[in-house]
Design a protein around this motif. Structure first.
Motif, PDB file in Angstrom:
ATOM      1  N   GLU A  52     -47.000  42.116 -80.906  1.00 33.84           N
ATOM      2  CA  GLU A  52     -47.522  41.240 -79.847  1.00 33.84           C
ATOM      3  C   GLU A  52     -48.964  41.639 -79.533  1.00 33.84           C
ATOM      4  OE1 GLU A  52     -48.857  39.430 -76.580  1.00 33.84           O
ATOM      5  OE2 GLU A  52     -48.401  41.567 -76.332  1.00 33.84           O
ATOM      6  N   SER A  53     -49.821  40.646 -79.399  1.00 28.19           N
ATOM      7  CA  SER A  53     -51.252  40.906 -79.427  1.00 28.19           C
ATOM      8  C   SER A  53     -51.813  41.560 -78.162  1.00 28.19           C
ATOM      9  CB  SER A  53     -52.004  39.597 -79.695  1.00 28.19           C
ATOM     10  OG  SER A  53     -51.785  38.667 -78.645  1.00 28.19           O
ATOM     11  N   TRP A  54     -51.429  41.084 -76.985  1.00 29.21           N
ATOM     12  CA  TRP A  54     -52.015  41.644 -75.760  1.00 29.21           C
ATOM     13  C   TRP A  54     -51.558  43.077 -75.532  1.00 29.21           C
ATOM     14  CZ3 TRP A  54     -55.852  40.098 -72.589  1.00 29.21           C
ATOM     15  CH2 TRP A  54     -56.321  38.777 -72.742  1.00 29.21           C
ATOM     16  N   THR A  55     -50.298  43.358 -75.832  1.00 27.01           N
ATOM     17  CA  THR A  55     -49.809  44.718 -75.696  1.00 27.01           C
ATOM     18  C   THR A  55     -50.549  45.650 -76.651  1.00 27.01           C
ATOM     19  OG1 THR A  55     -47.639  43.725 -75.278  1.00 27.01           O
ATOM     20  CG2 THR A  55     -47.715  46.103 -75.557  1.00 27.01           C
ATOM     21  N   MET A  87     -53.733  39.160 -67.061  1.00 26.89           N
ATOM     22  CA  MET A  87     -53.715  40.018 -68.238  1.00 26.89           C
ATOM     23  C   MET A  87     -55.132  40.360 -68.690  1.00 26.89           C
ATOM     24  SD  MET A  87     -50.656  37.993 -70.245  1.00 26.89           S
ATOM     25  CE  MET A  87     -50.731  38.949 -71.747  1.00 26.89           C
ATOM     26  N   ALA A  88     -56.010  39.370 -68.688  1.00 32.72           N
ATOM     27  CA  ALA A  88     -57.384  39.599 -69.121  1.00 32.72           C
ATOM     28  C   ALA A  88     -58.093  40.593 -68.203  1.00 32.72           C
ATOM     29  CB  ALA A  88     -58.146  38.271 -69.160  1.00 32.72           C
ATOM     30  N   ASP A  92     -59.464  44.225 -69.284  1.00 29.78           N
ATOM     31  CA  ASP A  92     -60.881  44.516 -69.047  1.00 29.78           C
ATOM     32  C   ASP A  92     -61.037  45.847 -68.315  1.00 29.78           C
ATOM     33  OD1 ASP A  92     -63.472  43.384 -69.607  1.00 29.78           O
ATOM     34  OD2 ASP A  92     -63.761  43.241 -67.436  1.00 29.78           O
ATOM     35  N   HIS A  93     -60.139  46.130 -67.374  1.00 32.96           N
ATOM     36  CA  HIS A  93     -60.175  47.424 -66.682  1.00 32.96           C
ATOM     37  C   HIS A  93     -59.798  48.561 -67.623  1.00 32.96           C
ATOM     38  CE1 HIS A  93     -60.946  46.784 -62.321  1.00 32.96           C
ATOM     39  NE2 HIS A  93     -60.697  45.523 -62.669  1.00 32.96           N
ATOM     40  N   ILE A  94     -58.756  48.372 -68.417  1.00 31.74           N
ATOM     41  CA  ILE A  94     -58.323  49.426 -69.339  1.00 31.74           C
ATOM     42  C   ILE A  94     -59.430  49.763 -70.329  1.00 31.74           C
ATOM     43  CG2 ILE A  94     -56.706  49.967 -71.209  1.00 31.74           C
ATOM     44  CD1 ILE A  94     -54.638  48.227 -69.712  1.00 31.74           C
ATOM     45  N   SER A  95     -60.162  48.765 -70.776  1.00 34.12           N
ATOM     46  CA  SER A  95     -61.199  48.962 -71.791  1.00 34.12           C
ATOM     47  C   SER A  95     -62.556  49.315 -71.206  1.00 34.12           C
ATOM     48  CB  SER A  95     -61.337  47.688 -72.638  1.00 34.12           C
ATOM     49  OG  SER A  95     -61.834  46.606 -71.848  1.00 34.12           O
ATOM     50  N   GLY A  96     -62.679  49.313 -69.897  1.00 31.52           N
ATOM     51  CA  GLY A  96     -63.978  49.583 -69.296  1.00 31.52           C
ATOM     52  C   GLY A  96     -64.957  48.440 -69.445  1.00 31.52           C
ATOM     53  N   GLY A  97     -64.426  47.203 -69.437  1.00 30.09           N
ATOM     54  CA  GLY A  97     -65.302  46.031 -69.497  1.00 30.09           C
ATOM     55  C   GLY A  97     -65.672  45.608 -70.899  1.00 30.09           C
ATOM     56  N   ILE A 168     -66.490  37.636 -68.177  1.00 32.58           N
ATOM     57  CA  ILE A 168     -65.836  37.885 -69.461  1.00 32.58           C
ATOM     58  C   ILE A 168     -66.256  36.772 -70.427  1.00 32.58           C
ATOM     59  CG2 ILE A 168     -63.635  37.911 -70.682  1.00 32.58           C
ATOM     60  CD1 ILE A 168     -62.382  39.194 -68.258  1.00 32.58           C
ATOM     61  N   PRO A 169     -66.844  37.118 -71.561  1.00 35.14           N
ATOM     62  CA  PRO A 169     -67.253  36.078 -72.502  1.00 35.14           C
ATOM     63  C   PRO A 169     -66.043  35.312 -73.047  1.00 35.14           C
ATOM     64  CG  PRO A 169     -68.318  38.171 -73.004  1.00 35.14           C
ATOM     65  CD  PRO A 169     -67.238  38.466 -72.015  1.00 35.14           C
ATOM     66  N   VAL A 170     -66.185  33.995 -73.117  1.00 35.53           N
ATOM     67  CA  VAL A 170     -65.131  33.131 -73.652  1.00 35.53           C
ATOM     68  C   VAL A 170     -65.548  32.629 -75.029  1.00 35.53           C
ATOM     69  CG1 VAL A 170     -64.017  30.871 -73.408  1.00 35.53           C
ATOM     70  CG2 VAL A 170     -64.173  32.403 -71.439  1.00 35.53           C
TER      71      VAL A 170
END
Length: 307
Positions: A52-55, A87-88, A92-97, A168-170
């Motif tokens: 699963e992609s988001w996980t 989720m986004a 974003d928080h987990i990755s530091g933006g 967040i860039p789309v």
């Protein structure tokens, strides 16, 4: 115009550790971004493991530190827009933006039928994606809002925490003049042109609004000239032109020339899918033989203009 490189690694038949190793290697090799697929199975393939992609994205966020992360593209019908925005913001928080949000309205209709997901017609899915992107931006403000759309309705909704990034860039993927390109012009920071539409890039580009251009490429990276026939056969078997367009094939020098030509067409972000499933050694060699020389040449030209 800058040049950026992303690697697309669809996560089927790969374990978590194998995908993480590729992401770490890509970051060290100089790639700017790493992209996953967003499917419940491997479209058109035999039943096989498919993470699963988001996980998985959260695991990659913890394994890397500078490279941007996302999907090409996420399937909007899989998730309610409020959940998607939550989720986004979390990733974003987990990755530091470092999240880029890739979205499409879902074109693999067999997948919806297989898993019993009610999505409506293509036009209805495109309309729902339009509303999803409106709701996503509202959720990212952290302010309460009401929303009355054809497909979604909300009362007093809000998204907290807000993302680390101001915006967040789309990325919107596709090439349809009627359903997709109007969404690109209204919402996208990046238009991701699918490989099979690359021959229409100049025709479609005027429809993209202010979005920057990224393109998906099948790549056959040969170690030596003698390897090119085998690499070419592998690309034709694994990444057919009907879906990926004409591949980029050759040794490092040849790929550098081919990418430079595409860059002159207005492509700023090259999203590459390698014929050998992008093992770390391929990514390291590509960074050394292609990314570094190209960036050096472009930097030199930029310095000359400044002078």
């Amino acid at each position: 115009m800058t040049i950026r490189f992303g690697v697309f690694v669809p996560q089927f038949r790969l374990g978590v550790g194998e995908v993480k190793a590729r992401a770490v290697a890509a970051e060290q090799a100089g790639f700017d971004s790493f992209w996953l697929m967003d499917h419940l199975y491997s479209p058109g393939g035999r039943p096989t493991d498919s993470l699963e992609s988001w996980t998985l994205l959260t695991a990659l966020a913890g394994a890397t530190s500078t490279m941007r992360l996302g999907h090409l593209v996420g399937c909007a019908p899989f998730r309610h827009p409020a959940l998607l925005a939550k989720m986004a913001a979390t990733v974003d928080h987990i990755s530091g933006g470092r999240l880029d949000l890739g979205l499409g309205w879902g074109s693999v209709e067999a997948e919806f039928e297989t898993f019993g997901i009610e999505v409506g017609t293509r036009r209805e899915r495109a309309e729902a994606l339009d509303e999803t992107l409106e709701i996503f931006r509202l959720m990212c403000t952290g302010e309460q809002f009401d929303y009355d759309g054809k497909h979604f309705r909300m009362r007093g909704a809000y998204g907290l925490p807000t993302p680390v990034q101001d915006r967040i860039p789309v990325h919107i993927g596709g090439a349809g003049r009627t359903l997709t390109m109007p969404l690109v012009a209204r919402h996208a920071d990046w238009w991701n042109c699918v490989g099979h539409a690359r021959n229409r890039l100049e025709e479609l580009a005027p429809l993209k609004g202010d979005a920057r251009i990224s393109v998906q490429y099948a790549v056959g990276f040969a170690d030596t000239a003698a390897d090119i026939p085998d690499v070419t056969a592998s690309v034709a078997r694994r990444l057919p032109e009907s879906g990926w367009g004409a591949p980029l094939i050759g040794t490092g020098d040849a790929l550098t020339e081919q990418i430079a030509l595409e860059h002159r067409r207005g492509v700023e972000l090259f999203v590459l899918r390698f014929h050998d499933f992008a093992p770390p050694e391929t990514l390291e060699r590509f960074g050394r033989e292609v990314i570094a020389p190209l960036q050096s040449v472009l930097q030199s030209r930029s310095d000359q203009v400044i002078v």
